[in-house]
Motif scaffolding. Sequence first.
Motif, mmCIF file in Angstrom:
data_model
loop_
_atom_site.group_PDB
_atom_site.id
_atom_site.type_symbol
_atom_site.label_atom_id
_atom_site.label_comp_id
_atom_site.label_asym_id
_atom_site.label_seq_id
_atom_site.Cartn_x
_atom_site.Cartn_y
_atom_site.Cartn_z
ATOM 1 N N GLU A 40 0.946 -1.318 0.017
ATOM 2 C CA GLU A 40 -0.050 -0.055 -0.155
ATOM 3 C C GLU A 40 0.905 1.335 -0.124
ATOM 4 O O GLU A 40 0.625 2.177 -0.533
ATOM 5 C CB GLU A 40 -0.950 -0.028 1.311
ATOM 6 C CG GLU A 40 -1.819 1.122 1.291
ATOM 7 C CD GLU A 40 -2.895 1.229 2.596
ATOM 8 O OE1 GLU A 40 -3.514 2.023 2.778
ATOM 9 O OE2 GLU A 40 -2.779 -0.008 3.130
ATOM 10 N N ARG A 41 1.889 1.164 0.939
ATOM 11 C CA ARG A 41 2.637 2.380 0.892
ATOM 12 C C ARG A 41 3.520 2.637 -0.566
ATOM 13 O O ARG A 41 3.799 3.805 -1.045
ATOM 14 C CB ARG A 41 4.002 2.216 1.771
ATOM 15 C CG ARG A 41 4.815 3.283 2.042
ATOM 16 C CD ARG A 41 5.924 3.082 3.187
ATOM 17 N NE ARG A 41 6.693 4.297 3.194
ATOM 18 C CZ ARG A 41 7.862 4.104 4.196
ATOM 19 N NH1 ARG A 41 8.012 3.108 4.744
ATOM 20 N NH2 ARG A 41 8.724 5.001 4.276
ATOM 21 N N GLU A 42 3.800 1.575 -1.412
ATOM 22 C CA GLU A 42 4.355 1.617 -2.643
ATOM 23 C C GLU A 42 3.568 2.150 -3.652
ATOM 24 O O GLU A 42 3.733 3.145 -4.424
ATOM 25 C CB GLU A 42 4.927 0.355 -2.972
ATOM 26 C CG GLU A 42 5.728 0.326 -4.266
ATOM 27 C CD GLU A 42 7.059 0.950 -4.331
ATOM 28 O OE1 GLU A 42 7.394 1.482 -5.199
ATOM 29 O OE2 GLU A 42 7.741 1.182 -3.207
ATOM 30 N N ILE A 43 2.343 1.978 -3.568
ATOM 31 C CA ILE A 43 1.437 2.486 -4.229
ATOM 32 C C ILE A 43 0.959 3.893 -4.063
ATOM 33 O O ILE A 43 0.690 4.643 -5.150
ATOM 34 C CB ILE A 43 -0.141 1.409 -4.175
ATOM 35 C CG1 ILE A 43 -0.023 0.227 -4.643
ATOM 36 C CG2 ILE A 43 -1.274 2.031 -4.914
ATOM 37 C CD1 ILE A 43 -0.948 -0.667 -4.610
ATOM 38 N N ARG A 44 1.038 4.342 -2.849
ATOM 39 C CA ARG A 44 0.506 5.811 -2.584
ATOM 40 C C ARG A 44 1.754 6.562 -2.985
ATOM 41 O O ARG A 44 1.386 7.593 -3.815
ATOM 42 C CB ARG A 44 0.483 5.936 -1.059
ATOM 43 C CG ARG A 44 -0.637 5.134 -0.466
ATOM 44 C CD ARG A 44 -0.771 5.428 1.039
ATOM 45 N NE ARG A 44 -1.993 5.215 1.539
ATOM 46 C CZ ARG A 44 -2.400 4.874 2.824
ATOM 47 N NH1 ARG A 44 -1.575 5.498 3.751
ATOM 48 N NH2 ARG A 44 -3.440 4.596 3.302
ATOM 49 N N VAL A 45 3.324 5.957 -3.196
ATOM 50 C CA VAL A 45 4.122 6.681 -3.432
ATOM 51 C C VAL A 45 3.938 6.779 -4.881
ATOM 52 O O VAL A 45 4.354 8.011 -5.749
ATOM 53 C CB VAL A 45 5.454 5.958 -3.058
ATOM 54 C CG1 VAL A 45 6.622 6.694 -3.968
ATOM 55 C CG2 VAL A 45 5.677 6.009 -1.626
ATOM 56 N N LYS A 46 3.610 5.818 -5.793
ATOM 57 C CA LYS A 46 3.616 5.971 -7.285
ATOM 58 C C LYS A 46 2.361 6.764 -7.524
ATOM 59 O O LYS A 46 2.761 7.642 -8.446
ATOM 60 C CB LYS A 46 3.339 4.430 -7.964
ATOM 61 C CG LYS A 46 4.394 3.684 -7.658
ATOM 62 C CD LYS A 46 4.167 2.222 -8.479
ATOM 63 C CE LYS A 46 5.482 1.445 -8.372
ATOM 64 N NZ LYS A 46 5.129 0.080 -8.866
ATOM 65 N N THR A 47 1.418 6.964 -6.825
ATOM 66 C CA THR A 47 0.165 7.704 -6.952
ATOM 67 C C THR A 47 0.452 9.046 -6.682
ATOM 68 O O THR A 47 0.426 10.129 -7.664
ATOM 69 C CB THR A 47 -0.856 7.525 -5.982
ATOM 70 O OG1 THR A 47 -1.380 5.929 -5.998
ATOM 71 C CG2 THR A 47 -2.108 8.157 -6.267
ATOM 72 N N GLN A 48 1.336 9.526 -5.786
ATOM 73 C CA GLN A 48 1.721 10.920 -5.561
ATOM 74 C C GLN A 48 2.752 11.354 -6.660
ATOM 75 O O GLN A 48 2.572 12.345 -7.116
ATOM 76 C CB GLN A 48 2.483 11.035 -4.278
ATOM 77 C CG GLN A 48 1.622 10.672 -3.159
ATOM 78 C CD GLN A 48 2.308 10.760 -1.755
ATOM 79 O OE1 GLN A 48 3.522 10.741 -1.957
ATOM 80 N NE2 GLN A 48 1.495 10.537 -0.654
ATOM 81 N N ARG A 49 3.468 10.374 -7.255
ATOM 82 C CA ARG A 49 4.700 10.827 -8.227
ATOM 83 C C ARG A 49 3.771 11.014 -9.599
ATOM 84 O O ARG A 49 4.086 12.052 -10.314
ATOM 85 C CB ARG A 49 5.415 9.626 -8.129
ATOM 86 C CG ARG A 49 6.665 9.644 -7.374
ATOM 87 C CD ARG A 49 7.523 8.130 -7.493
ATOM 88 N NE ARG A 49 8.584 8.213 -6.544
ATOM 89 C CZ ARG A 49 8.987 7.039 -6.468
ATOM 90 N NH1 ARG A 49 9.232 6.260 -7.181
ATOM 91 N NH2 ARG A 49 10.187 7.083 -5.316
ATOM 92 N N GLY A 50 2.729 10.424 -9.667
ATOM 93 C CA GLY A 50 1.883 10.292 -10.973
ATOM 94 C C GLY A 50 1.219 11.681 -10.996
ATOM 95 O O GLY A 50 1.038 12.538 -11.943
#
Length: 350
Positions: free
Chosen positions: A337-347
């Motif tokens: 979940e943390r990794e997905i959130r990081v990718k979402t923020q970068r996107g």
Amino acid sequence: MLTLINRLLPLLSPLIAIASALIVGAILMLIAGANPITAYSILFQESLSTYFGFGNTLTKMTPLLFASLGVLVALRAGQFNVGGEGQIYLGALGSTLIGLYVQGLPALIHIPLALLAGFFFGAVWGWIPGYLKAIRGVNEVITTLLLNYIAVNLVSYLVQNPLMATGAPSPYSPLIAKTSRLPIILPQSLAHAGILLALIAAAILWVLLVRSPLGYQITAVGFNPIAARYAHISVERTIMLVMASAGGLAGLAGSCEVMGLKYRLFEQVSPGYGFDAIAIAFLSRGSVVGVVLTSLFFAALRSGANVMQRSAGVPITVVYVIQGFMVLFIAISFAVEREIRVKTQRGAKV
């Protein structure tokens, strides 16, 4: 797509963790030569659909729910209370002392007084690491963990010496007064009024955390203590309050074990409820309703394990393996979940 997954993960990850752990348990059963479908059917039918089995499930759910609520309220303030086991022992001790040495009271007064003593003893045991963290900066994980051993050995000493019943073949105290015992709610079963108290405590805690200014303060300290200070919230006082509350709730778990089930203080008060509570709180993802449901699930596993072993030939230890894998899988889900959130923020920045 990532945003949708990010929103669904907090809801799906506990279910995925439970399902994955049950699948691992099924594989172990197959390796042992047992039929997992039969074993799970026996386990959950016995613990949830039979009168005595459900009563036993409610009995085991009571300490799990109280202790899990204690872990949850601490987590809301960013504190990790791993001292639930010791707080359970201290709560059991407090209620036992009132049940043994305060006599002549009607049940209407004796029962609340014994519960209050259990809450107070557990709250003091939770406040100590809260004070050390808030004022001295000592890590609460270390202090709560170490206090577990002190509490267990303190109770062990007391039931082997001053509190030991006369002529007892093993360490345990005399029976507490009948006026200090919780009533049975399902006749001819072990289910007692402690489960009702635990559900009431869950409802009060939900209102406190979600609908009150104090709940906002606790959540603010958990999210960002620096910002909370700028909002004129006393971080130190909040930490001590939540740790004392956490200890008090776990203490009530010990109180109910003495007052509703065993009617005396044994050397082994808890079979590990305080540690199961940590797993339950994490699986529940900070939700009070989730804690109630997950406590019921864990209680059902414990309740039906003996019947599963007798009828399906599956060792009880499989249940503990399943619980362990639940914790492992929920930890993995946190990382995903943390990794997905990081990718979402970068996107979003792009």
